[in-house]
Design an enzyme around this catalytic site. Structure first.
Site, PDB file in Angstrom:
ATOM      1  N   HIS A 194      51.461  37.628  43.737  1.00  0.00           N
ATOM      2  CA  HIS A 194      52.779  38.129  43.334  1.00  0.00           C
ATOM      3  C   HIS A 194      53.651  36.958  42.853  1.00  0.00           C
ATOM      4  CE1 HIS A 194      51.494  41.490  46.022  1.00  0.00           C
ATOM      5  NE2 HIS A 194      52.004  42.189  45.030  1.00  0.00           N
ATOM      6  N   SER A 251      54.123  51.505  48.645  1.00  0.00           N
ATOM      7  CA  SER A 251      54.761  50.424  47.893  1.00  0.00           C
ATOM      8  C   SER A 251      55.859  51.019  47.010  1.00  0.00           C
ATOM      9  CB  SER A 251      53.712  49.748  47.016  1.00  0.00           C
ATOM     10  OG  SER A 251      54.340  48.956  46.039  1.00  0.00           O
ATOM     11  N   SER A 252      56.846  50.183  46.663  1.00  0.00           N
ATOM     12  CA  SER A 252      57.928  50.672  45.790  1.00  0.00           C
ATOM     13  C   SER A 252      57.423  51.040  44.390  1.00  0.00           C
ATOM     14  CB  SER A 252      59.037  49.623  45.683  1.00  0.00           C
ATOM     15  OG  SER A 252      58.517  48.413  45.170  1.00  0.00           O
ATOM     16  N   CYS A 253      56.193  50.619  44.046  1.00  0.00           N
ATOM     17  CA  CYS A 253      55.686  50.931  42.696  1.00  0.00           C
ATOM     18  C   CYS A 253      55.232  52.382  42.568  1.00  0.00           C
ATOM     19  CB  CYS A 253      54.556  49.998  42.314  1.00  0.00           C
ATOM     20  SG  CYS A 253      53.065  50.332  43.236  1.00  0.00           S
ATOM     21  N   THR A 286      59.413  47.227  49.558  1.00  0.00           N
ATOM     22  CA  THR A 286      59.697  46.554  48.298  1.00  0.00           C
ATOM     23  C   THR A 286      58.776  45.334  48.170  1.00  0.00           C
ATOM     24  OG1 THR A 286      61.488  45.686  46.968  1.00  0.00           O
ATOM     25  CG2 THR A 286      61.490  45.047  49.301  1.00  0.00           C
ATOM     26  N   TYR A 311      46.957  51.657  41.079  1.00  0.00           N
ATOM     27  CA  TYR A 311      47.351  51.323  42.448  1.00  0.00           C
ATOM     28  C   TYR A 311      48.392  52.330  42.955  1.00  0.00           C
ATOM     29  CZ  TYR A 311      49.736  48.227  45.913  1.00  0.00           C
ATOM     30  OH  TYR A 311      50.316  47.665  47.028  1.00  0.00           O
ATOM     31  N   LYS A 315      48.276  54.959  46.136  1.00  0.00           N
ATOM     32  CA  LYS A 315      49.294  54.954  47.198  1.00  0.00           C
ATOM     33  C   LYS A 315      49.957  56.329  47.340  1.00  0.00           C
ATOM     34  CE  LYS A 315      49.078  50.724  48.682  1.00  0.00           C
ATOM     35  NZ  LYS A 315      48.733  50.471  50.087  1.00  0.00           N
TER      36      LYS A 315
HETATM   37  N1  NDP Z   1      52.631  42.122  49.339  1.00  0.00           N
HETATM   38  C1  NDP Z   1      53.577  42.918  48.852  1.00  0.00           C
HETATM   39  O1  NDP Z   1      54.478  42.472  48.123  1.00  0.00           O
HETATM   40  C2  NDP Z   1      53.567  44.365  49.195  1.00  0.00           C
HETATM   41  C3  NDP Z   1      52.588  44.950  49.986  1.00  0.00           C
HETATM   42  N2  NDP Z   1      52.642  46.298  50.249  1.00  0.00           N
HETATM   43  C4  NDP Z   1      51.606  46.971  51.038  1.00  0.00           C
HETATM   44  O2  NDP Z   1      51.416  46.349  52.293  1.00  0.00           O
HETATM   45  C5  NDP Z   1      50.044  46.442  52.682  1.00  0.00           C
HETATM   46  C6  NDP Z   1      49.510  45.052  53.005  1.00  0.00           C
HETATM   47  O3  NDP Z   1      49.655  44.209  51.868  1.00  0.00           O
HETATM   48  P1  NDP Z   1      49.477  42.622  51.980  1.00  0.00           P
HETATM   49  O4  NDP Z   1      49.468  42.218  53.387  1.00  0.00           O
HETATM   50  O5  NDP Z   1      50.451  42.031  51.040  1.00  0.00           O
HETATM   51  O6  NDP Z   1      48.026  42.414  51.371  1.00  0.00           O
HETATM   52  P2  NDP Z   1      46.981  41.243  51.661  1.00  0.00           P
HETATM   53  O7  NDP Z   1      46.095  41.184  50.474  1.00  0.00           O
HETATM   54  O8  NDP Z   1      47.683  40.022  52.094  1.00  0.00           O
HETATM   55  O9  NDP Z   1      46.172  41.794  52.906  1.00  0.00           O
HETATM   56  C7  NDP Z   1      45.327  42.895  52.797  1.00  0.00           C
HETATM   57  C8  NDP Z   1      44.421  42.940  53.984  1.00  0.00           C
HETATM   58  O10 NDP Z   1      43.521  44.033  53.821  1.00  0.00           O
HETATM   59  C9  NDP Z   1      42.213  43.613  54.131  1.00  0.00           C
HETATM   60  N3  NDP Z   1      41.231  44.385  53.395  1.00  0.00           N
HETATM   61  C10 NDP Z   1      41.186  44.610  52.053  1.00  0.00           C
HETATM   62  N4  NDP Z   1      40.107  45.365  51.753  1.00  0.00           N
HETATM   63  C11 NDP Z   1      39.461  45.607  52.917  1.00  0.00           C
HETATM   64  C12 NDP Z   1      38.284  46.303  53.248  1.00  0.00           C
HETATM   65  N5  NDP Z   1      37.551  46.920  52.310  1.00  0.00           N
HETATM   66  N6  NDP Z   1      37.907  46.356  54.542  1.00  0.00           N
HETATM   67  C13 NDP Z   1      38.632  45.717  55.496  1.00  0.00           C
HETATM   68  N7  NDP Z   1      39.760  45.050  55.248  1.00  0.00           N
HETATM   69  C14 NDP Z   1      40.174  44.991  53.963  1.00  0.00           C
HETATM   70  C15 NDP Z   1      42.169  42.147  53.710  1.00  0.00           C
HETATM   71  O11 NDP Z   1      41.104  41.520  54.361  1.00  0.00           O
HETATM   72  P3  NDP Z   1      40.663  39.994  54.023  1.00  0.00           P
HETATM   73  O12 NDP Z   1      41.690  39.170  54.746  1.00  0.00           O
HETATM   74  O13 NDP Z   1      39.318  39.892  54.572  1.00  0.00           O
HETATM   75  O14 NDP Z   1      40.745  39.887  52.525  1.00  0.00           O
HETATM   76  C16 NDP Z   1      43.547  41.693  54.163  1.00  0.00           C
HETATM   77  O15 NDP Z   1      43.527  41.345  55.537  1.00  0.00           O
HETATM   78  C17 NDP Z   1      49.303  47.103  51.518  1.00  0.00           C
HETATM   79  O16 NDP Z   1      49.160  48.460  51.773  1.00  0.00           O
HETATM   80  C18 NDP Z   1      50.242  46.900  50.356  1.00  0.00           C
HETATM   81  O17 NDP Z   1      50.107  47.914  49.418  1.00  0.00           O
HETATM   82  C19 NDP Z   1      53.654  47.094  49.762  1.00  0.00           C
HETATM   83  C20 NDP Z   1      54.640  46.565  48.986  1.00  0.00           C
HETATM   84  C21 NDP Z   1      54.680  45.170  48.633  1.00  0.00           C
HETATM   85  C1  F7E Z   2      54.672  44.470  44.948  1.00  0.00           C
HETATM   86  C2  F7E Z   2      54.402  44.920  43.563  1.00  0.00           C
HETATM   87  O1  F7E Z   2      53.809  43.855  42.826  1.00  0.00           O
HETATM   88  C3  F7E Z   2      53.389  44.134  41.490  1.00  0.00           C
HETATM   89  O2  F7E Z   2      54.446  44.482  40.679  1.00  0.00           O
HETATM   90  P1  F7E Z   2      55.462  43.414  40.120  1.00  0.00           P
HETATM   91  O3  F7E Z   2      56.668  43.389  40.968  1.00  0.00           O
HETATM   92  O4  F7E Z   2      55.676  43.660  38.677  1.00  0.00           O
HETATM   93  O5  F7E Z   2      54.582  42.095  40.305  1.00  0.00           O
HETATM   94  P2  F7E Z   2      54.693  40.547  40.356  1.00  0.00           P
HETATM   95  O6  F7E Z   2      55.243  40.079  41.634  1.00  0.00           O
HETATM   96  O7  F7E Z   2      53.329  40.037  39.998  1.00  0.00           O
HETATM   97  O8  F7E Z   2      55.651  40.147  39.122  1.00  0.00           O
HETATM   98  C4  F7E Z   2      57.035  40.367  39.129  1.00  0.00           C
HETATM   99  C5  F7E Z   2      57.660  39.838  37.861  1.00  0.00           C
HETATM  100  O9  F7E Z   2      57.548  38.405  37.847  1.00  0.00           O
HETATM  101  C6  F7E Z   2      57.083  37.960  36.565  1.00  0.00           C
HETATM  102  N1  F7E Z   2      56.424  36.652  36.693  1.00  0.00           N
HETATM  103  C7  F7E Z   2      56.865  35.496  36.106  1.00  0.00           C
HETATM  104  N2  F7E Z   2      56.027  34.490  36.350  1.00  0.00           N
HETATM  105  C8  F7E Z   2      55.035  35.002  37.152  1.00  0.00           C
HETATM  106  C9  F7E Z   2      53.892  34.416  37.741  1.00  0.00           C
HETATM  107  O10 F7E Z   2      53.608  33.227  37.597  1.00  0.00           O
HETATM  108  N3  F7E Z   2      53.125  35.258  38.506  1.00  0.00           N
HETATM  109  C10 F7E Z   2      53.423  36.588  38.693  1.00  0.00           C
HETATM  110  N4  F7E Z   2      52.617  37.345  39.473  1.00  0.00           N
HETATM  111  N5  F7E Z   2      54.516  37.158  38.117  1.00  0.00           N
HETATM  112  C11 F7E Z   2      55.300  36.369  37.363  1.00  0.00           C
HETATM  113  C12 F7E Z   2      56.185  39.095  36.121  1.00  0.00           C
HETATM  114  O11 F7E Z   2      55.949  39.069  34.734  1.00  0.00           O
HETATM  115  C13 F7E Z   2      56.999  40.313  36.568  1.00  0.00           C
HETATM  116  O12 F7E Z   2      58.002  40.601  35.620  1.00  0.00           O
HETATM  117  C14 F7E Z   2      52.410  45.230  41.458  1.00  0.00           C
HETATM  118  O13 F7E Z   2      51.264  44.800  42.056  1.00  0.00           O
HETATM  119  C15 F7E Z   2      52.924  46.473  42.167  1.00  0.00           C
HETATM  120  O14 F7E Z   2      51.888  47.342  42.339  1.00  0.00           O
HETATM  121  C16 F7E Z   2      53.589  46.168  43.483  1.00  0.00           C
HETATM  122  O15 F7E Z   2      53.564  46.957  44.407  1.00  0.00           O
END
Ligand code: NDP
Ligand code: F7E
Length: 325
Positions: free
Chosen positions: A195, A123-125, A180, A152, A156
Protein backbone atom coordinates in the site's frame (compact mmCIF):
# COMPACT_ATOMS: atom_id res chain seq x y z
CA UNK A 1 -11.52 -8.27 31.08
CA UNK A 2 -12.33 -4.82 29.82
CA UNK A 3 -10.32 -2.67 27.44
CA UNK A 4 -9.26 0.90 28.16
CA UNK A 5 -11.07 2.60 25.28
CA UNK A 6 -12.83 5.88 25.92
CA UNK A 7 -16.62 5.91 25.97
CA UNK A 8 -19.32 4.62 28.26
CA UNK A 9 -17.94 2.64 31.23
CA UNK A 10 -17.52 -0.94 30.00
CA UNK A 11 -18.69 -2.64 33.19
CA UNK A 12 -22.21 -1.27 32.70
CA UNK A 13 -22.55 -2.92 29.29
CA UNK A 14 -22.51 -6.73 29.31
CA UNK A 15 -19.75 -7.91 26.94
CA UNK A 16 -20.57 -10.33 24.14
CA UNK A 17 -17.05 -11.73 24.54
CA UNK A 18 -16.64 -13.56 27.86
CA UNK A 19 -13.50 -12.85 29.94
CA UNK A 20 -10.68 -15.16 28.89
CA UNK A 21 -12.50 -16.17 25.69
CA UNK A 22 -10.68 -18.48 23.25
CA UNK A 23 -10.26 -16.53 20.01
CA UNK A 24 -8.85 -17.90 16.76
CA UNK A 25 -7.12 -15.09 14.85
CA UNK A 26 -6.80 -16.12 11.20
CA UNK A 27 -3.90 -14.27 9.53
CA UNK A 28 -2.01 -13.62 12.79
CA UNK A 29 1.30 -12.88 11.03
CA UNK A 30 -0.20 -10.05 8.97
CA UNK A 31 -0.52 -6.32 9.69
CA UNK A 32 -4.04 -6.62 11.15
CA UNK A 33 -3.86 -10.11 12.63
CA UNK A 34 -0.69 -9.36 14.62
CA UNK A 35 -2.24 -6.17 16.06
CA UNK A 36 -5.46 -8.01 16.98
CA UNK A 37 -3.39 -10.71 18.72
CA UNK A 38 -1.56 -8.02 20.74
CA UNK A 39 -4.83 -6.40 21.76
CA UNK A 40 -6.68 -9.61 22.67
CA UNK A 41 -3.69 -10.87 24.66
CA UNK A 42 -3.43 -7.56 26.54
CA UNK A 43 -7.14 -7.87 27.35
CA UNK A 44 -6.60 -11.33 28.86
CA UNK A 45 -8.14 -13.50 26.14
CA UNK A 46 -6.74 -16.84 25.01
CA UNK A 47 -5.50 -16.43 21.44
CA UNK A 48 -5.14 -19.42 19.13
CA UNK A 49 -3.17 -19.14 15.87
CA UNK A 50 -2.04 -21.44 13.06
CA UNK A 51 0.48 -20.41 10.39
CA UNK A 52 -0.20 -20.80 6.68
CA UNK A 53 2.69 -23.31 6.52
CA UNK A 54 0.59 -25.66 8.66
CA UNK A 55 -2.92 -24.75 7.52
CA UNK A 56 -3.84 -23.24 4.16
CA UNK A 57 -7.17 -21.59 4.93
CA UNK A 58 -8.30 -22.07 1.33
CA UNK A 59 -8.60 -25.77 2.18
CA UNK A 60 -12.16 -26.01 3.54
CA UNK A 61 -11.93 -29.57 4.88
CA UNK A 62 -8.70 -29.05 6.80
CA UNK A 63 -9.88 -25.67 8.10
CA UNK A 64 -13.16 -27.18 9.34
CA UNK A 65 -11.28 -30.02 11.06
CA UNK A 66 -8.89 -27.54 12.72
CA UNK A 67 -11.76 -25.38 13.99
CA UNK A 68 -13.65 -28.45 15.27
CA UNK A 69 -10.49 -29.37 17.17
CA UNK A 70 -9.97 -26.02 18.89
CA UNK A 71 -13.66 -25.03 19.30
CA UNK A 72 -13.04 -21.26 19.59
CA UNK A 73 -15.55 -18.94 21.27
CA UNK A 74 -14.78 -16.35 18.60
CA UNK A 75 -12.98 -16.02 15.27
CA UNK A 76 -11.37 -12.90 13.81
CA UNK A 77 -11.00 -13.39 10.05
CA UNK A 78 -7.93 -11.28 9.20
CA UNK A 79 -6.45 -13.76 6.69
CA UNK A 80 -6.78 -12.60 3.11
CA UNK A 81 -4.96 -11.90 -0.13
CA UNK A 82 -4.18 -8.19 0.39
CA UNK A 83 -2.20 -5.59 -1.51
CA UNK A 84 -1.97 -2.08 -2.88
CA UNK A 85 -3.34 -0.66 -6.09
CA UNK A 86 -0.77 -2.34 -8.38
CA UNK A 87 -1.08 -5.80 -6.81
CA UNK A 88 -4.87 -5.57 -7.05
CA UNK A 89 -4.87 -4.57 -10.71
CA UNK A 90 -2.15 -7.09 -11.71
CA UNK A 91 -3.48 -10.21 -9.92
CA UNK A 92 -7.31 -9.99 -9.93
CA UNK A 93 -7.63 -13.79 -10.22
CA UNK A 94 -5.76 -14.39 -6.95
CA UNK A 95 -7.58 -11.51 -5.25
CA UNK A 96 -11.03 -12.89 -6.01
CA UNK A 97 -10.32 -16.62 -5.76
CA UNK A 98 -8.10 -16.73 -2.65
CA UNK A 99 -10.40 -14.41 -0.73
CA UNK A 100 -13.59 -16.25 -1.67
CA UNK A 101 -12.02 -19.57 -0.72
CA UNK A 102 -10.59 -18.35 2.62
CA UNK A 103 -13.96 -16.79 3.55
CA UNK A 104 -15.92 -19.93 2.60
CA UNK A 105 -13.59 -22.16 4.63
CA UNK A 106 -13.31 -20.03 7.73
CA UNK A 107 -16.89 -18.77 8.10
CA UNK A 108 -18.53 -22.14 7.33
CA UNK A 109 -15.92 -23.98 9.43
CA UNK A 110 -16.46 -21.66 12.40
CA UNK A 111 -20.21 -22.19 12.27
CA UNK A 112 -19.84 -25.98 12.01
CA UNK A 113 -17.53 -25.87 15.06
CA UNK A 114 -20.17 -24.02 17.11
CA UNK A 115 -18.29 -20.70 17.21
CA UNK A 116 -20.54 -18.06 18.75
CA UNK A 117 -18.89 -14.84 17.56
CA UNK A 118 -17.10 -14.09 14.29
CA UNK A 119 -15.70 -10.82 12.96
CA UNK A 120 -15.21 -10.63 9.20
CA UNK A 121 -12.89 -7.88 7.91
CA UNK A 122 -13.90 -6.27 4.64
CA UNK A 123 -12.49 -3.02 3.28
CA UNK A 124 -13.57 0.51 2.35
CA UNK A 125 -13.07 -0.45 -1.32
CA UNK A 126 -16.41 -2.34 -1.25
CA UNK A 127 -18.21 0.97 -1.75
CA UNK A 128 -19.03 2.48 -5.16
CA UNK A 129 -16.27 4.53 -6.79
CA UNK A 130 -18.42 7.66 -6.65
CA UNK A 131 -20.11 7.08 -3.29
CA UNK A 132 -21.21 10.14 -1.24
CA UNK A 133 -18.50 11.37 1.16
CA UNK A 134 -18.14 10.52 3.97
CA UNK A 135 -19.37 7.08 2.92
CA UNK A 136 -22.19 5.63 5.04
CA UNK A 137 -22.55 1.84 5.34
CA UNK A 138 -25.83 2.19 3.41
CA UNK A 139 -23.84 3.07 0.22
CA UNK A 140 -23.02 -0.64 -0.26
CA UNK A 141 -24.23 -1.96 -3.66
CA UNK A 142 -25.56 1.40 -4.85
CA UNK A 143 -23.18 1.91 -7.81
CA UNK A 144 -20.25 0.65 -9.91
CA UNK A 145 -16.95 -0.23 -8.17
CA UNK A 146 -13.45 1.20 -8.74
CA UNK A 147 -11.99 -0.97 -11.56
CA UNK A 148 -8.46 -1.31 -10.03
CA UNK A 149 -9.82 -3.40 -7.15
CA UNK A 150 -13.13 -4.76 -8.42
CA UNK A 151 -12.17 -8.45 -8.00
CA UNK A 152 -11.04 -7.94 -4.40
CA UNK A 153 -14.06 -5.75 -3.59
CA UNK A 154 -16.51 -8.32 -4.97
CA UNK A 155 -14.90 -11.08 -2.87
CA UNK A 156 -15.23 -8.84 0.20
CA UNK A 157 -18.88 -8.04 -0.61
CA UNK A 158 -19.52 -11.80 -0.87
CA UNK A 159 -17.93 -12.17 2.59
CA UNK A 160 -20.30 -9.59 4.06
CA UNK A 161 -23.33 -11.33 2.58
CA UNK A 162 -22.03 -14.74 3.72
CA UNK A 163 -21.63 -13.37 7.26
CA UNK A 164 -25.14 -11.83 7.18
CA UNK A 165 -26.58 -15.09 5.83
CA UNK A 166 -25.35 -17.10 8.81
CA UNK A 167 -27.10 -14.60 11.06
CA UNK A 168 -30.31 -14.61 9.03
CA UNK A 169 -30.57 -18.38 8.53
CA UNK A 170 -29.00 -19.72 11.74
CA UNK A 171 -29.14 -16.74 14.14
CA UNK A 172 -25.32 -16.65 14.39
CA UNK A 173 -23.81 -13.54 16.07
CA UNK A 174 -21.47 -12.92 13.14
CA UNK A 175 -20.48 -9.35 12.25
CA UNK A 176 -18.49 -7.42 9.61
CA UNK A 177 -16.16 -4.43 9.87
CA UNK A 178 -15.03 -2.28 6.92
CA UNK A 179 -11.65 -0.69 7.70
CA UNK A 180 -10.22 2.26 5.83
CA UNK A 181 -6.57 2.20 4.58
CA UNK A 182 -4.44 0.84 7.42
CA UNK A 183 -0.76 1.16 8.30
CA UNK A 184 1.64 0.39 11.14
CA UNK A 185 4.21 -2.10 12.39
CA UNK A 186 3.93 -5.44 10.58
CA UNK A 187 3.05 -3.90 7.20
CA UNK A 188 4.56 -5.04 3.89
CA UNK A 189 7.19 -2.68 2.46
CA UNK A 190 7.44 -4.41 -0.93
CA UNK A 191 7.62 -1.55 -3.45
CA UNK A 192 5.55 -3.24 -6.14
CA UNK A 193 2.76 -4.81 -4.11
CA UNK A 194 2.42 -2.77 -0.90
CA UNK A 195 0.00 0.00 0.00
CA UNK A 196 1.00 3.62 -0.42
CA UNK A 197 2.17 4.49 3.10
CA UNK A 198 4.87 1.82 3.57
CA UNK A 199 5.93 2.35 -0.07
CA UNK A 200 6.40 6.08 0.55
CA UNK A 201 8.34 5.52 3.78
CA UNK A 202 10.73 3.22 1.94
CA UNK A 203 11.01 5.37 -1.19
CA UNK A 204 11.74 8.58 0.73
CA UNK A 205 14.19 6.84 3.07
CA UNK A 206 16.10 5.25 0.19
CA UNK A 207 16.11 8.52 -1.79
CA UNK A 208 17.61 10.33 1.20
CA UNK A 209 20.19 7.58 1.77
CA UNK A 210 21.28 7.63 -1.87
CA UNK A 211 21.25 11.44 -2.10
CA UNK A 212 18.73 11.36 -5.01
CA UNK A 213 17.70 14.93 -5.95
CA UNK A 214 14.16 13.80 -6.91
CA UNK A 215 11.85 10.81 -6.56
CA UNK A 216 8.77 9.82 -8.54
CA UNK A 217 5.54 8.58 -7.00
CA UNK A 218 2.53 6.97 -8.68
CA UNK A 219 -0.47 8.80 -10.08
CA UNK A 220 -1.35 12.48 -9.85
CA UNK A 221 -1.07 12.87 -6.06
CA UNK A 222 -4.65 14.21 -6.05
CA UNK A 223 -6.62 11.19 -4.69
CA UNK A 224 -7.67 11.53 -1.08
CA UNK A 225 -7.21 8.70 1.43
CA UNK A 226 -8.00 8.15 5.11
CA UNK A 227 -5.37 6.32 7.19
CA UNK A 228 -5.87 4.49 10.48
CA UNK A 229 -3.10 3.03 12.64
CA UNK A 230 -3.51 -0.72 12.97
CA UNK A 231 -3.48 -0.58 16.78
CA UNK A 232 -6.55 1.69 16.64
CA UNK A 233 -8.16 -0.78 14.23
CA UNK A 234 -7.40 -3.67 16.62
CA UNK A 235 -9.04 -1.75 19.48
CA UNK A 236 -12.11 -1.23 17.27
CA UNK A 237 -12.23 -4.95 16.39
CA UNK A 238 -12.26 -5.96 20.05
CA UNK A 239 -14.85 -3.29 20.86
CA UNK A 240 -17.11 -4.66 18.11
CA UNK A 241 -16.69 -8.25 19.34
CA UNK A 242 -17.63 -7.08 22.83
CA UNK A 243 -20.50 -4.76 21.97
CA UNK A 244 -21.86 -5.04 18.45
CA UNK A 245 -24.40 -7.63 17.32
CA UNK A 246 -26.18 -6.64 14.12
CA UNK A 247 -26.05 -7.64 10.48
CA UNK A 248 -25.16 -4.16 9.19
CA UNK A 249 -21.42 -3.77 8.52
CA UNK A 250 -19.52 -1.16 10.57
CA UNK A 251 -17.06 1.31 9.01
CA UNK A 252 -13.74 1.69 10.85
CA UNK A 253 -11.75 4.85 10.20
CA UNK A 254 -10.48 8.02 11.85
CA UNK A 255 -12.88 10.44 10.15
CA UNK A 256 -10.21 12.52 8.37
CA UNK A 257 -8.48 12.25 5.02
CA UNK A 258 -5.74 14.01 3.05
CA UNK A 259 -4.38 13.97 -0.50
CA UNK A 260 -1.58 11.60 -1.47
CA UNK A 261 0.47 14.76 -2.21
CA UNK A 262 -0.06 15.93 1.41
CA UNK A 263 0.80 12.45 2.66
CA UNK A 264 4.02 12.51 0.62
CA UNK A 265 5.01 15.84 2.20
CA UNK A 266 4.42 14.36 5.65
CA UNK A 267 6.52 11.26 4.91
CA UNK A 268 9.29 13.42 3.40
CA UNK A 269 9.33 15.40 6.63
CA UNK A 270 9.44 12.28 8.86
CA UNK A 271 12.25 10.71 6.81
CA UNK A 272 14.11 14.06 6.42
CA UNK A 273 14.12 13.89 2.60
CA UNK A 274 14.73 17.32 1.10
CA UNK A 275 14.65 16.58 -2.64
CA UNK A 276 11.86 17.10 -5.15
CA UNK A 277 8.76 14.89 -5.45
CA UNK A 278 7.49 14.14 -8.98
CA UNK A 279 4.33 12.34 -10.11
CA UNK A 280 3.98 9.61 -12.75
CA UNK A 281 0.47 10.10 -14.13
CA UNK A 282 0.90 6.95 -16.24
CA UNK A 283 0.30 5.00 -13.00
CA UNK A 284 -3.28 4.59 -11.71
CA UNK A 285 -4.85 6.97 -9.18
CA UNK A 286 -7.55 4.53 -8.15
CA UNK A 287 -10.67 5.81 -6.48
CA UNK A 288 -10.69 9.64 -6.10
CA UNK A 289 -11.79 9.60 -2.46
CA UNK A 290 -12.99 7.10 0.17
CA UNK A 291 -13.55 8.84 3.47
CA UNK A 292 -15.70 6.68 5.74
CA UNK A 293 -18.67 7.83 7.79
CA UNK A 294 -17.69 6.39 11.18
CA UNK A 295 -20.70 7.54 13.21
CA UNK A 296 -21.92 3.96 13.80
CA UNK A 297 -18.57 3.04 15.37
CA UNK A 298 -18.13 6.24 17.36
CA UNK A 299 -21.62 5.79 18.83
CA UNK A 300 -20.23 2.62 20.47
CA UNK A 301 -17.52 4.71 22.19
CA UNK A 302 -14.62 4.37 19.74
CA UNK A 303 -12.08 7.16 19.26
CA UNK A 304 -8.76 6.67 17.44
CA UNK A 305 -5.71 7.47 19.53
CA UNK A 306 -2.72 7.64 17.22
CA UNK A 307 -2.29 10.85 15.15
CA UNK A 308 -1.13 10.18 11.59
CA UNK A 309 2.27 11.86 11.77
CA UNK A 310 3.12 10.15 15.05
CA UNK A 311 2.03 6.79 13.60
CA UNK A 312 4.16 7.31 10.51
CA UNK A 313 7.22 8.11 12.64
CA UNK A 314 6.63 5.00 14.77
CA UNK A 315 6.17 2.81 11.67
CA UNK A 316 9.33 4.26 10.12
CA UNK A 317 11.31 3.39 13.28
CA UNK A 318 9.83 -0.12 13.30
CA UNK A 319 10.85 -0.67 9.67
CA UNK A 320 14.40 0.63 10.32
CA UNK A 321 14.71 -1.83 13.21
CA UNK A 322 13.43 -4.69 11.03
CA UNK A 323 15.97 -3.88 8.34
CA UNK A 324 18.78 -3.75 10.84
CA UNK A 325 17.85 -7.06 12.50
N1 NDP B 1 -3.98 -3.32 5.02
C1 NDP B 1 -5.00 -2.50 4.78
O1 NDP B 1 -4.80 -1.31 4.46
C2 NDP B 1 -6.39 -3.00 4.90
C3 NDP B 1 -6.69 -4.32 5.23
N2 NDP B 1 -8.01 -4.71 5.32
C4 NDP B 1 -8.38 -6.09 5.62
O2 NDP B 1 -7.77 -6.56 6.80
C5 NDP B 1 -7.48 -7.95 6.69
C6 NDP B 1 -6.01 -8.19 7.00
O3 NDP B 1 -5.20 -7.43 6.10
P1 NDP B 1 -3.64 -7.23 6.36
O4 NDP B 1 -3.30 -7.64 7.72
O5 NDP B 1 -3.32 -5.86 5.89
O6 NDP B 1 -3.00 -8.25 5.33
P2 NDP B 1 -1.59 -9.00 5.41
O7 NDP B 1 -1.24 -9.35 4.01
O8 NDP B 1 -0.64 -8.21 6.21
O9 NDP B 1 -1.93 -10.31 6.22
C7 NDP B 1 -2.73 -11.31 5.69
C8 NDP B 1 -2.55 -12.56 6.49
O10 NDP B 1 -3.34 -13.59 5.89
C9 NDP B 1 -2.57 -14.77 5.79
N3 NDP B 1 -3.00 -15.58 4.67
C10 NDP B 1 -3.16 -15.20 3.38
N4 NDP B 1 -3.56 -16.25 2.64
C11 NDP B 1 -3.65 -17.31 3.47
C12 NDP B 1 -3.99 -18.67 3.29
N5 NDP B 1 -4.33 -19.15 2.09
N6 NDP B 1 -3.97 -19.48 4.37
C13 NDP B 1 -3.60 -19.01 5.58
N7 NDP B 1 -3.28 -17.74 5.82
C14 NDP B 1 -3.30 -16.89 4.77
C15 NDP B 1 -1.14 -14.28 5.58
O11 NDP B 1 -0.25 -15.31 5.91
P3 NDP B 1 1.34 -15.19 5.65
O12 NDP B 1 1.81 -14.32 6.78
O13 NDP B 1 1.81 -16.57 5.73
O14 NDP B 1 1.47 -14.55 4.30
C16 NDP B 1 -1.12 -13.09 6.53
O15 NDP B 1 -0.82 -13.51 7.85
C17 NDP B 1 -7.86 -8.37 5.27
O16 NDP B 1 -9.13 -8.94 5.28
C18 NDP B 1 -7.90 -7.05 4.53
O17 NDP B 1 -8.80 -7.10 3.48
C19 NDP B 1 -9.05 -3.83 5.10
C20 NDP B 1 -8.80 -2.53 4.77
C21 NDP B 1 -7.46 -2.01 4.64
C1 F7E C 1 -6.67 -0.51 1.30
C2 F7E C 1 -6.98 -0.37 -0.14
O1 F7E C 1 -5.76 -0.36 -0.89
C3 F7E C 1 -5.86 -0.33 -2.31
O2 F7E C 1 -6.47 0.82 -2.76
P1 F7E C 1 -5.72 2.20 -2.80
O3 F7E C 1 -6.07 2.99 -1.60
O4 F7E C 1 -5.97 2.85 -4.11
O5 F7E C 1 -4.21 1.69 -2.75
P2 F7E C 1 -2.77 2.17 -2.46
O6 F7E C 1 -2.52 2.32 -1.02
O7 F7E C 1 -1.87 1.20 -3.18
O8 F7E C 1 -2.62 3.57 -3.23
C4 F7E C 1 -3.23 4.75 -2.79
C5 F7E C 1 -2.86 5.91 -3.69
O9 F7E C 1 -1.45 6.18 -3.55
C6 F7E C 1 -0.85 6.34 -4.84
N1 F7E C 1 0.58 6.04 -4.77
C7 F7E C 1 1.58 6.94 -5.02
N2 F7E C 1 2.78 6.36 -4.94
C8 F7E C 1 2.55 5.05 -4.59
C9 F7E C 1 3.42 3.96 -4.35
O10 F7E C 1 4.64 4.07 -4.42
N3 F7E C 1 2.81 2.78 -4.00
C10 F7E C 1 1.44 2.64 -3.91
N4 F7E C 1 0.92 1.44 -3.55
N5 F7E C 1 0.60 3.68 -4.15
C11 F7E C 1 1.16 4.86 -4.49
C12 F7E C 1 -1.67 5.40 -5.71
O11 F7E C 1 -1.53 5.69 -7.08
C13 F7E C 1 -3.08 5.66 -5.18
O12 F7E C 1 -3.61 6.82 -5.77
C14 F7E C 1 -6.63 -1.48 -2.82
O13 F7E C 1 -5.91 -2.61 -2.59
C15 F7E C 1 -7.99 -1.59 -2.15
O14 F7E C 1 -8.53 -2.81 -2.45
C16 F7E C 1 -7.93 -1.39 -0.66
O15 F7E C 1 -8.71 -1.95 0.09
Amino acid sequence: MTTDLPGPPRERVPSLLRPGARVFVAGHRGLVGSAVVRRLTADGHEVVTRGRDRLDLRDAERTAAFLRGIRPDAVVLAAARVGGIMANSTYPVQFIEDNLRIQLSVIAGAHAAGTERLLFLGSSCIYPKHAPQPIPESALLTGPLEPTNEAYALAKIAGIVQTQSYRRQYGASYISAMPTNLYGPGDSFDLETSHVLPALIRRFHEARESGAPALTLWGSGNPRREFLHVDDLAAACVLLLERYDDDAPVNVGCGDDLTIRELAAMVADVTAYQGETRWDTGKPDGTPRKLLDVSRLTSLGFAPRIPLKEGIAETYSWWLRQRAA
